[in-house]
Design a protein around this motif. Structure first.
Motif, PDB file in Angstrom:
ATOM      1  N   ARG A   1       0.869  -1.191   0.000  1.00 36.25           N
ATOM      2  CA  ARG A   1       0.000   0.000   0.000  1.00 36.25           C
ATOM      3  C   ARG A   1       0.897   1.229   0.000  1.00 36.25           C
ATOM      4  O   ARG A   1       1.714   1.405   0.902  1.00 36.25           O
ATOM      5  N   VAL A   2       0.759   2.067  -1.031  1.00 35.85           N
ATOM      6  CA  VAL A   2       1.672   3.193  -1.198  1.00 35.85           C
ATOM      7  C   VAL A   2       0.891   4.455  -1.547  1.00 35.85           C
ATOM      8  O   VAL A   2      -0.288   4.406  -1.911  1.00 35.85           O
ATOM      9  N   GLY A   3       1.593   5.581  -1.436  1.00 37.21           N
ATOM     10  CA  GLY A   3       1.017   6.859  -1.815  1.00 37.21           C
ATOM     11  C   GLY A   3       1.957   7.650  -2.694  1.00 37.21           C
ATOM     12  O   GLY A   3       3.180   7.489  -2.639  1.00 37.21           O
ATOM     13  N   PHE A   4       1.375   8.504  -3.536  1.00 32.46           N
ATOM     14  CA  PHE A   4       2.121   9.464  -4.346  1.00 32.46           C
ATOM     15  C   PHE A   4       1.648  10.863  -3.981  1.00 32.46           C
ATOM     16  O   PHE A   4       0.451  11.097  -3.778  1.00 32.46           O
ATOM     17  N   GLY A   5       2.594  11.816  -3.909  1.00 33.75           N
ATOM     18  CA  GLY A   5       2.267  13.202  -3.627  1.00 33.75           C
ATOM     19  C   GLY A   5       2.495  14.088  -4.833  1.00 33.75           C
ATOM     20  O   GLY A   5       2.413  13.649  -5.984  1.00 33.75           O
ATOM     21  N   TRP A   6       2.824  15.353  -4.568  1.00 35.52           N
ATOM     22  CA  TRP A   6       2.925  16.343  -5.638  1.00 35.52           C
ATOM     23  C   TRP A   6       4.115  16.105  -6.547  1.00 35.52           C
ATOM     24  O   TRP A   6       4.059  16.372  -7.745  1.00 35.52           O
ATOM     25  N   ILE A   7       5.229  15.614  -6.016  1.00 36.21           N
ATOM     26  CA  ILE A   7       6.457  15.492  -6.807  1.00 36.21           C
ATOM     27  C   ILE A   7       6.530  14.117  -7.466  1.00 36.21           C
ATOM     28  O   ILE A   7       6.426  13.089  -6.794  1.00 36.21           O
ATOM     29  N   ARG A   8       6.735  14.116  -8.769  1.00 41.83           N
ATOM     30  CA  ARG A   8       6.828  12.880  -9.540  1.00 41.83           C
ATOM     31  C   ARG A   8       8.273  12.482  -9.811  1.00 41.83           C
ATOM     32  O   ARG A   8       8.604  11.304  -9.872  1.00 41.83           O
ATOM     33  N   ASN A   9       9.147  13.493  -9.949  1.00 41.68           N
ATOM     34  CA  ASN A   9      10.541  13.202 -10.290  1.00 41.68           C
ATOM     35  C   ASN A   9      11.379  14.447 -10.054  1.00 41.68           C
ATOM     36  O   ASN A   9      10.859  15.544  -9.892  1.00 41.68           O
ATOM     37  N   SER A  10      12.697  14.271 -10.048  1.00 42.46           N
ATOM     38  CA  SER A  10      13.638  15.379  -9.919  1.00 42.46           C
ATOM     39  C   SER A  10      14.951  14.954 -10.554  1.00 42.46           C
ATOM     40  O   SER A  10      15.084  13.823 -11.035  1.00 42.46           O
TER      41      SER A  10
ATOM     42  N   ASP B   1      -8.515   4.908 -12.371  1.00 37.53           N
ATOM     43  CA  ASP B   1      -8.512   3.601 -11.714  1.00 37.53           C
ATOM     44  C   ASP B   1      -7.102   3.105 -11.441  1.00 37.53           C
ATOM     45  O   ASP B   1      -6.869   2.354 -10.494  1.00 37.53           O
ATOM     46  N   LYS B   2      -6.131   3.566 -12.261  1.00 39.47           N
ATOM     47  CA  LYS B   2      -4.752   3.144 -12.087  1.00 39.47           C
ATOM     48  C   LYS B   2      -3.813   4.327 -12.307  1.00 39.47           C
ATOM     49  O   LYS B   2      -4.169   5.325 -12.926  1.00 39.47           O
ATOM     50  N   LEU B   3      -2.611   4.184 -11.802  1.00 35.47           N
ATOM     51  CA  LEU B   3      -1.587   5.225 -11.955  1.00 35.47           C
ATOM     52  C   LEU B   3      -0.231   4.559 -12.091  1.00 35.47           C
ATOM     53  O   LEU B   3       0.079   3.598 -11.365  1.00 35.47           O
ATOM     54  N   ARG B   4       0.578   5.082 -13.012  1.00 35.00           N
ATOM     55  CA  ARG B   4       1.964   4.637 -13.163  1.00 35.00           C
ATOM     56  C   ARG B   4       2.893   5.802 -12.880  1.00 35.00           C
ATOM     57  O   ARG B   4       2.688   6.909 -13.382  1.00 35.00           O
ATOM     58  N   ALA B   5       3.926   5.538 -12.094  1.00 30.57           N
ATOM     59  CA  ALA B   5       4.922   6.563 -11.795  1.00 30.57           C
ATOM     60  C   ALA B   5       6.156   5.882 -11.212  1.00 30.57           C
ATOM     61  O   ALA B   5       6.157   4.679 -10.942  1.00 30.57           O
ATOM     62  N   SER B   6       7.204   6.684 -11.003  1.00 32.55           N
ATOM     63  CA  SER B   6       8.456   6.149 -10.500  1.00 32.55           C
ATOM     64  C   SER B   6       8.305   5.605  -9.084  1.00 32.55           C
ATOM     65  O   SER B   6       7.733   6.256  -8.198  1.00 32.55           O
ATOM     66  N   ALA B   7       8.867   4.429  -8.871  1.00 33.40           N
ATOM     67  CA  ALA B   7       8.834   3.829  -7.537  1.00 33.40           C
ATOM     68  C   ALA B   7       9.592   4.667  -6.519  1.00 33.40           C
ATOM     69  O   ALA B   7       9.301   4.603  -5.317  1.00 33.40           O
ATOM     70  N   ASP B   8      10.546   5.456  -6.978  1.00 32.45           N
ATOM     71  CA  ASP B   8      11.349   6.256  -6.057  1.00 32.45           C
ATOM     72  C   ASP B   8      10.531   7.337  -5.355  1.00 32.45           C
ATOM     73  O   ASP B   8      10.954   7.862  -4.325  1.00 32.45           O
ATOM     74  N   PHE B   9       9.391   7.704  -5.927  1.00 29.42           N
ATOM     75  CA  PHE B   9       8.553   8.735  -5.324  1.00 29.42           C
ATOM     76  C   PHE B   9       7.232   8.156  -4.830  1.00 29.42           C
ATOM     77  O   PHE B   9       6.254   8.880  -4.655  1.00 29.42           O
ATOM     78  N   ALA B  10       7.238   6.844  -4.615  1.00 26.46           N
ATOM     79  CA  ALA B  10       6.111   6.171  -3.975  1.00 26.46           C
ATOM     80  C   ALA B  10       6.485   5.922  -2.518  1.00 26.46           C
ATOM     81  O   ALA B  10       7.613   5.536  -2.216  1.00 26.46           O
ATOM     82  N   TYR B  11       5.547   6.149  -1.619  1.00 24.19           N
ATOM     83  CA  TYR B  11       5.819   6.061  -0.186  1.00 24.19           C
ATOM     84  C   TYR B  11       4.933   4.992   0.443  1.00 24.19           C
ATOM     85  O   TYR B  11       3.705   5.031   0.304  1.00 24.19           O
ATOM     86  N   LYS B  12       5.572   4.056   1.131  1.00 25.34           N
ATOM     87  CA  LYS B  12       4.797   3.049   1.838  1.00 25.34           C
ATOM     88  C   LYS B  12       3.954   3.716   2.926  1.00 25.34           C
ATOM     89  O   LYS B  12       4.453   4.561   3.673  1.00 25.34           O
ATOM     90  N   ILE B  13       2.702   3.338   2.990  1.00 26.30           N
ATOM     91  CA  ILE B  13       1.816   3.863   4.024  1.00 26.30           C
ATOM     92  C   ILE B  13       1.962   2.987   5.271  1.00 26.30           C
ATOM     93  O   ILE B  13       1.748   1.774   5.211  1.00 26.30           O
ATOM     94  N   PRO B  14       2.340   3.568   6.401  1.00 23.95           N
ATOM     95  CA  PRO B  14       2.503   2.762   7.620  1.00 23.95           C
ATOM     96  C   PRO B  14       1.203   2.067   8.021  1.00 23.95           C
ATOM     97  O   PRO B  14       0.099   2.573   7.751  1.00 23.95           O
ATOM     98  N   ASP B  15       1.331   0.936   8.668  1.00 22.24           N
ATOM     99  CA  ASP B  15       0.157   0.167   9.076  1.00 22.24           C
ATOM    100  C   ASP B  15      -0.762   0.967   9.999  1.00 22.24           C
ATOM    101  O   ASP B  15      -1.966   0.732  10.023  1.00 22.24           O
TER     102      ASP B  15
END
Length: 340
Positions: A87-96, A128-142
């Motif tokens: 379970r992950v989240g994406f925010g405003w920044i996609r890449n740098s 329904d779906k989103l693709r983006a860099s794994a480096d800017f995906a954040y695991k959501i804590p339990d």
């Protein structure tokens, strides 16, 4: 025989238009990308600005949504930090750029070459779906449910970053102007960081809520008596409103060496009193979202301290109704859109 893959989204096809269902063909999954099945989207006023092209950076058809939570369904061959089902989240920044001094410190929000926004020239989370860099995906804590986590990915990090930067010691006196989507989270985070918190609002009826969020004190912004009583007392004053602020009034609240930080974006120019700026060593700063270092830290901090936004949930199919509610300032305090 191959079939064309499509994602189903809610898009604004032209500037200012209501969102409608729309399908698009995503770019191929990159070697360092992930694909998620979207479950939740926080609705940020920035999505409305992007729909209306208020900043002249939008491209259409526009699929907004930059407070996105979902479950990983596919990973690129080079991705080792995540696995299917996370379970992950994406925010405003996609890449740098990844290589400048700011990026190497985990401060991609001030990347020397400029970061890439998730929904600037790209399709975001209202789908329904989103693709983006794994480096800017954040695991959501339990310890965080997905609906609560979504607004933290923009609103939460926007206030966490300056609080984390400028609160230097327990008992720092923090003031928050505006008890809204950003401000109520600023109060919660500041209280958890050990600050003495004063909420400033033009709405006296918000005093009870502000104190429930963690404010020690409440000050009516329109009461000169209350403003005078609070003058020269605030070490860090955060403006979380997008409307014009009485700059002299705000500056009068700052203690010596006090910092006035803007995270809201009023349209007016700043008119800062020069003498107290110099002789009281006051400072005016801005802050924009946050980099990967603070984002990961913020999510863990929120889980440990159970810092969750006040939300109301609506179905993604009600997205236009939700946007109208945010535009009318009737959301208390963040709307989260759930997928169907």
């Amino acid at each position: 025989m191959s079939t064309t893959e499509t994602f189903t989204a809610y898009a604004s096809l032209k500037v200012g238009e209501k969102l409608q269902q729309w399908q698009y063909e995503p770019l191929p999954l990159g070697t360092n990308d992930i694909e998620i099945q979207v479950t939740h989207n926080g609705l940020c006023h920035t999505d409305i600005h992007m729909r209306d092209n208020d900043w002249d950076v939008s491209s259409f058809p526009l699929v907004a949504g930059h407070e996105v939570v979902g479950n990983v369904t596919r990973i690129g061959p080079n991705v080792t930090s995540l696995k299917i089902g996370d379970r992950v989240g994406f925010g405003w920044i996609r890449n740098s750029c990844r290589v400048c001094d700011a990026c190497l410190r985990g401060e991609e929000n001030v990347c020397r070459q400029g970061y890439t926004g998730l929904i600037v020239g790209n399709h975001g989370g209202f789908a329904d779906k989103l693709r983006a860099s794994a480096d800017f995906a954040y695991k959501i804590p339990d310890g965080l449910d997905s609906a609560s986590a979504a607004p933290l990915l923009c609103a939460g990090i926007t206030v966490y970053t300056p609080l984390r930067t400028y609160i230097k010691y327990p008992g720092t006196k923090v003031g928050v102007i505006g008890i809204g989507g950003l401000g109520h989270l600023a109060i919660k985070f500041a209280r958890a960081m050990g600050a003495e918190v004063t909420a400033f609002s033009t709405s006296p009826n918000k005093e009870t809520e502000a104190k429930e969020f963690g404010a020690h004190h409440f000050c009516n912004w329109n009461s000169q008596e209350e403003i005078t009583a609070a003058s020269s007392s605030i070490d860090l004053l955060i403006s979380a409103v997008s409307s014009e602020v009485d700059w002299e009034k705000a500056f009068s609240l700052l203690a010596k060496n006090g910092v006035f930080c803007l995270v809201g974006l009023p349209v007016s120019m700043l008119n800062i009193p020069l003498l107290p700026l110099v002789f009281d060593q006051k400072a005016v700063v801005g802050s924009v979202v946050g980099g990967r270092r603070f984002m990961k830290e913020m999510l863990e901090f929120a889980a440990i301290h159970q810092i969750k936004p006040m939300i109301e949930t609506m179905s993604i199919s009600q997205i236009n109704e939700a946007m109208d509610k945010v535009s009318a300032n009737k959301a208390r305090y963040r709307i989260v859109l759930t997928s169907e």
